[in-house]
Design a protein around this motif. Structure first.
Motif, PDB file in Angstrom:
ATOM      1  N   VAL A   1      16.036 -22.621  38.944  1.00  0.00           N
ATOM      2  CA  VAL A   1      16.506 -21.285  38.560  1.00  0.00           C
ATOM      3  C   VAL A   1      17.872 -21.421  37.901  1.00  0.00           C
ATOM      4  O   VAL A   1      18.747 -22.140  38.411  1.00  0.00           O
ATOM      5  CB  VAL A   1      16.631 -20.352  39.784  1.00  0.00           C
ATOM      6  N   TYR A   2      18.061 -20.719  36.800  1.00  0.00           N
ATOM      7  CA  TYR A   2      19.389 -20.664  36.182  1.00  0.00           C
ATOM      8  C   TYR A   2      19.743 -19.217  35.895  1.00  0.00           C
ATOM      9  O   TYR A   2      19.018 -18.509  35.186  1.00  0.00           O
ATOM     10  CB  TYR A   2      19.427 -21.461  34.876  1.00  0.00           C
ATOM     11  N   GLY A   3      20.848 -18.766  36.504  1.00  0.00           N
ATOM     12  CA  GLY A   3      21.385 -17.454  36.184  1.00  0.00           C
ATOM     13  C   GLY A   3      20.825 -16.307  36.995  1.00  0.00           C
ATOM     14  O   GLY A   3      20.604 -15.226  36.444  1.00  0.00           O
ATOM     15  N   HIS A   4      20.626 -16.495  38.302  1.00  0.00           N
ATOM     16  CA  HIS A   4      20.145 -15.416  39.152  1.00  0.00           C
ATOM     17  C   HIS A   4      20.924 -15.400  40.457  1.00  0.00           C
ATOM     18  O   HIS A   4      21.121 -16.447  41.095  1.00  0.00           O
ATOM     19  CB  HIS A   4      18.651 -15.578  39.444  1.00  0.00           C
TER      20      HIS A   4
ATOM     21  N   PHE B   1       4.894 -29.181  33.296  1.00  0.00           N
ATOM     22  CA  PHE B   1       6.264 -28.674  33.419  1.00  0.00           C
ATOM     23  C   PHE B   1       6.373 -27.434  32.551  1.00  0.00           C
ATOM     24  O   PHE B   1       6.122 -27.492  31.338  1.00  0.00           O
ATOM     25  CB  PHE B   1       7.251 -29.743  32.958  1.00  0.00           C
ATOM     26  N   VAL B   2       6.723 -26.304  33.148  1.00  0.00           N
ATOM     27  CA  VAL B   2       6.712 -25.035  32.418  1.00  0.00           C
ATOM     28  C   VAL B   2       8.033 -24.297  32.580  1.00  0.00           C
ATOM     29  O   VAL B   2       8.750 -24.467  33.563  1.00  0.00           O
ATOM     30  CB  VAL B   2       5.554 -24.130  32.893  1.00  0.00           C
ATOM     31  N   MET B   3       8.323 -23.455  31.580  1.00  0.00           N
ATOM     32  CA  MET B   3       9.537 -22.639  31.586  1.00  0.00           C
ATOM     33  C   MET B   3       9.134 -21.172  31.616  1.00  0.00           C
ATOM     34  O   MET B   3       8.159 -20.765  30.978  1.00  0.00           O
ATOM     35  CB  MET B   3      10.376 -22.919  30.340  1.00  0.00           C
ATOM     36  N   GLY B   4       9.887 -20.367  32.381  1.00  0.00           N
ATOM     37  CA  GLY B   4       9.625 -18.938  32.464  1.00  0.00           C
ATOM     38  C   GLY B   4      10.912 -18.142  32.461  1.00  0.00           C
ATOM     39  O   GLY B   4      12.019 -18.698  32.426  1.00  0.00           O
ATOM     40  N   ARG B   5      10.767 -16.827  32.519  1.00  0.00           N
ATOM     41  CA  ARG B   5      11.924 -15.940  32.570  1.00  0.00           C
ATOM     42  C   ARG B   5      11.723 -14.904  33.672  1.00  0.00           C
ATOM     43  O   ARG B   5      10.607 -14.489  33.982  1.00  0.00           O
ATOM     44  CB  ARG B   5      12.110 -15.202  31.233  1.00  0.00           C
ATOM     45  N   LEU B   6      12.817 -14.493  34.255  1.00  0.00           N
ATOM     46  CA  LEU B   6      12.859 -13.369  35.186  1.00  0.00           C
ATOM     47  C   LEU B   6      14.080 -12.555  34.814  1.00  0.00           C
ATOM     48  O   LEU B   6      15.213 -12.920  35.157  1.00  0.00           O
ATOM     49  CB  LEU B   6      12.937 -13.860  36.634  1.00  0.00           C
ATOM     50  N   GLY B   7      13.869 -11.483  34.059  1.00  0.00           N
ATOM     51  CA  GLY B   7      15.004 -10.752  33.509  1.00  0.00           C
ATOM     52  C   GLY B   7      15.773 -11.647  32.555  1.00  0.00           C
ATOM     53  O   GLY B   7      15.205 -12.244  31.638  1.00  0.00           O
ATOM     54  N   ASP B   8      17.073 -11.797  32.804  1.00  0.00           N
ATOM     55  CA  ASP B   8      17.900 -12.664  31.974  1.00  0.00           C
ATOM     56  C   ASP B   8      17.952 -14.096  32.491  1.00  0.00           C
ATOM     57  O   ASP B   8      18.616 -14.948  31.889  1.00  0.00           O
ATOM     58  CB  ASP B   8      19.322 -12.110  31.907  1.00  0.00           C
ATOM     59  N   SER B   9      17.276 -14.376  33.596  1.00  0.00           N
ATOM     60  CA  SER B   9      17.317 -15.694  34.219  1.00  0.00           C
ATOM     61  C   SER B   9      16.209 -16.592  33.676  1.00  0.00           C
ATOM     62  O   SER B   9      15.157 -16.112  33.250  1.00  0.00           O
ATOM     63  CB  SER B   9      17.167 -15.570  35.736  1.00  0.00           C
ATOM     64  N   TYR B  10      16.464 -17.900  33.731  1.00  0.00           N
ATOM     65  CA  TYR B  10      15.474 -18.895  33.340  1.00  0.00           C
ATOM     66  C   TYR B  10      14.867 -19.523  34.590  1.00  0.00           C
ATOM     67  O   TYR B  10      15.560 -19.758  35.587  1.00  0.00           O
ATOM     68  CB  TYR B  10      16.109 -19.997  32.490  1.00  0.00           C
TER      69      TYR B  10
ATOM     70  N   GLY C   1       8.121 -13.711  37.948  1.00  0.00           N
ATOM     71  CA  GLY C   1       8.562 -14.197  36.651  1.00  0.00           C
ATOM     72  C   GLY C   1       7.444 -14.203  35.631  1.00  0.00           C
ATOM     73  O   GLY C   1       6.273 -13.963  35.943  1.00  0.00           O
ATOM     74  N   THR C   2       7.805 -14.522  34.399  1.00  0.00           N
ATOM     75  CA  THR C   2       6.860 -14.547  33.292  1.00  0.00           C
ATOM     76  C   THR C   2       6.897 -15.911  32.620  1.00  0.00           C
ATOM     77  O   THR C   2       7.977 -16.440  32.320  1.00  0.00           O
ATOM     78  CB  THR C   2       7.205 -13.470  32.243  1.00  0.00           C
ATOM     79  N   TYR C   3       5.725 -16.478  32.378  1.00  0.00           N
ATOM     80  CA  TYR C   3       5.620 -17.748  31.653  1.00  0.00           C
ATOM     81  C   TYR C   3       6.080 -17.571  30.210  1.00  0.00           C
ATOM     82  O   TYR C   3       5.698 -16.602  29.540  1.00  0.00           O
ATOM     83  CB  TYR C   3       4.175 -18.245  31.701  1.00  0.00           C
ATOM     84  N   VAL C   4       6.905 -18.503  29.740  1.00  0.00           N
ATOM     85  CA  VAL C   4       7.363 -18.486  28.351  1.00  0.00           C
ATOM     86  C   VAL C   4       6.654 -19.563  27.546  1.00  0.00           C
ATOM     87  O   VAL C   4       5.994 -19.295  26.546  1.00  0.00           O
ATOM     88  CB  VAL C   4       8.894 -18.665  28.267  1.00  0.00           C
ATOM     89  N   ARG C   5       6.768 -20.806  27.991  1.00  0.00           N
ATOM     90  CA  ARG C   5       6.117 -21.913  27.299  1.00  0.00           C
ATOM     91  C   ARG C   5       6.201 -23.168  28.155  1.00  0.00           C
ATOM     92  O   ARG C   5       6.914 -23.218  29.155  1.00  0.00           O
ATOM     93  CB  ARG C   5       6.771 -22.178  25.945  1.00  0.00           C
ATOM     94  N   ASP C   6       5.461 -24.189  27.769  1.00  0.00           N
ATOM     95  CA  ASP C   6       5.584 -25.493  28.405  1.00  0.00           C
ATOM     96  C   ASP C   6       6.828 -26.208  27.870  1.00  0.00           C
ATOM     97  O   ASP C   6       7.192 -26.035  26.696  1.00  0.00           O
ATOM     98  CB  ASP C   6       4.360 -26.362  28.108  1.00  0.00           C
TER      99      ASP C   6
ATOM    100  N   GLY D   1      24.299 -20.356  26.829  1.00  0.00           N
ATOM    101  CA  GLY D   1      22.874 -20.109  26.621  1.00  0.00           C
ATOM    102  C   GLY D   1      22.054 -21.377  26.746  1.00  0.00           C
ATOM    103  O   GLY D   1      22.482 -22.363  27.368  1.00  0.00           O
ATOM    104  N   MET D   2      20.853 -21.376  26.150  1.00  0.00           N
ATOM    105  CA  MET D   2      19.967 -22.533  26.210  1.00  0.00           C
ATOM    106  C   MET D   2      20.037 -23.316  24.915  1.00  0.00           C
ATOM    107  O   MET D   2      19.979 -22.752  23.818  1.00  0.00           O
ATOM    108  CB  MET D   2      18.517 -22.104  26.471  1.00  0.00           C
ATOM    109  N   HIS D   3      20.147 -24.648  25.055  1.00  0.00           N
ATOM    110  CA  HIS D   3      20.222 -25.552  23.911  1.00  0.00           C
ATOM    111  C   HIS D   3      18.987 -26.448  23.940  1.00  0.00           C
ATOM    112  O   HIS D   3      18.765 -27.194  24.900  1.00  0.00           O
ATOM    113  CB  HIS D   3      21.490 -26.405  23.969  1.00  0.00           C
TER     114      HIS D   3
END
Length: 492
Positions: free
Chosen positions: A39-42, A212-221, A235-240, A253-255
């Protein structure tokens, strides 16, 4: 080989013998690897990790851990046991901070001890560093020996600590460059999560072997081994995370970047067959749907006239439904799993050892009695479990038991983080299909073909082996395999 003998009751029993060693394993299934969640940013990062780990508990039941950062220092807790046993509300409240990584572990090299529980936390010259990983580094033993000759002292038997030492020895002062340099030196299958007090880093191996997957929860990763963990926290799936990709999150932010070019995609086929939860999507392909297609394909390859189809819970249920739908044979719950047995320890007598399987599985007599049963399972490893389940069905009155396996014969060990026996202990590498059929006391036996498996998963395009690692079936490993006798698991 599997040594099977008839008991006085007329049923068969067996043990697996290899060079004088007897393996009494009630459930000789493949063991899950490990699971990671980040989790990042929650503000409630530790609580999100707790629910995320719950969703990933099937990937490891030996230990669990969470490490958080509040921007100035780490807070962490690790212990042996299930997620619900390791954490409570007070301990989660003590894990302060909006950045967190978490881990559930199963040790494939047999060293089940607290020192190897993750995330591993280190003092780094630039500050604190915590690492969690799912997978295995095939060249870790070689790197470890080199580092030890150069003076490194290891506190664990974990491949993860090897990466930490490579980071510490880097000439780069910034952590991102040091991580890239370390990952350029290792080979294998992995999904890594790193945190410092001001950065969050995620990286996946160049072949994409581990999911390995990336998602979002509000403004959090969010990051996880499986998409089902996102569902557990809303949370919501964004992409692998792409093979060879390295993602860095900080206050800016994310780089998006890379530490290696993507190589031939080789997603572990066992994720679809066995490991991942049915409600997860692996590389955007739903696991339950893929398993149903495996069952349908198995029915087309190996139809048998029968009265009822049943699956070995839990991972074979989807394939059994697919087989039933394709053939028109009714699907029934012929086998029930007892979910409250905990770990079954080996008992001192053969009679009690045989009872162990009945603690975990029960046959439904009213469903199978007098019936010709098709039993669907996902794999056969040593064969002892298949024999005992067939016997369960026969004891419950099944007239015939036809075994159908929704994967090809498992003939080769995995060196990428799955706990598999040596090749000599894999029954499919020692016996023909007909010999296995006799050993497990089945009326017939058929394995899904490799092409049938690839077609069932359904990845479009003409990638080699459909973009999967199929080494356990065909001995075609996507990475060089060196010093295999010393390879352990990155999660150890």
């Amino acid at each position: 080989m599997l040594h099977a003998v008839k008991t006085p009751s007329g049923l068969w029993t067996g043990s697996y013998y290899n060079e004088g060693i007897t393996h009494e394993n009630h459930f000789d299934k493949l063991r899950e690897e490990c699971g990671v969640f980040g989790v990042y940013g929650h503000d409630e990062a530790s609580h999100l990790c707790y629910y995320g780990l719950h969703a990933l508990q099937h990937r490891g039941q030996e230990s669990a851990g969470i490490c958080t950062s509040d921007g100035s220092k780490f807070h962490y807790q690790r212990n042996m046991g299930l997620v619900k046993e390791v954490f409570n509300n007070d301990s989660l409240n003590a894990l302060k901070g909006g950045t967190a990584i978490a881990h559930v572990r199963y040790s494939t090299s047999g060293e089940s001890k607290l020192a190897n529980a993750q995330p591993l936390v280190f003092k780094y010259r630039e500050g604190d560093l915590a690492i969690a990983t799912n997978g295995n580094l095939v060249n870790a033993p070689e790197i470890r020996r080199r580092l030890e000759r150069q003076g490194s002292i290891f506190q664990t038997s974990s491949d993860t600590e090897v990466v930490a030492h490579l980071i510490a020895r880097s000439q780069h002062d910034d952590i991102v460059s040091a991580v890239k340099e370390a990952l350029e030196q290792v080979n294998g299958a992995y999904a890594f999560l790193f945190i410092t007090n001001d950065k969050f880093i995620a990286a996946r191996d160049p072949h994409g072997l581990r999911p390995f997957v990336m998602g979002r929860l509000g403004d959090s990763y969010l990051f996880a081994s499986e998409t089902c963990a996102f569902d557990a926290v809303g949370g919501t799936y964004v992409r692998d995370v792409e093979p060879g990709e390295l993602l860095v999150l900080d206050r800016d932010g994310m780089h998006e970047g890379r530490f290696a070019e993507a190589k031939r995609k080789a997603i572990c086929s066992m994720e679809y067959i066995y490991f991942s939860r049915p409600d997860s999507d692996v590389d955007e392909i739903n696991v339950h749907a893929a398993r149903k297609r495996m069952g349908r394909q198995l029915a087309m390859e190996a139809f048998v006239d029968a009265d009822v189809v049943t699956g070995v819970p839990d991972s074979s249920i989807s394939a059994a439904i697919g087989y039933a739908e394709q053939t028109g044979i009714p699907y029934e719950l012929g086998l029930i799993k007892n979910r409250y047995t905990g770990r079954t320890f080996i008992q001192p007598s053969q009679e009690l050892r045989e009872q162990g399987v009945k603690m975990k599985l029960s046959a439904v007599r009213k469903v199978v009695e007098g019936q010709r049963v098709v039993m669907i399972d996902d794999s056969i490893v040593r064969g002892t479990t298949s024999l005992r389940i067939v016997n369960l069905l026969r004891e419950a009155g099944a007239k015939e038991v036809h075994v159908r396996i929704s994967s090809p014969p498992f003939q080769n060990p995995c060196f990428y983080g799955i706990d598999t026996p040596s090749r000599k202990e894999l029954i499919a590498s020692q016996l023909s299909v007909e010999e296995i059929r006799k050993a497990i006391n089945a009326d017939s036996l058929h394995f899904l073909s490799k092409q049938g498996l690839i077609d069932s998963i359904g990845r479009p395009g003409n990638e080699f082996n459909g973009g999967h690692c199929t080494a356990c079936f065909d001995n075609e490993y996507p990475t060089p395999i060196e010093d295999v006798t010393k390879i352990g698991c990155g999660c150890d």
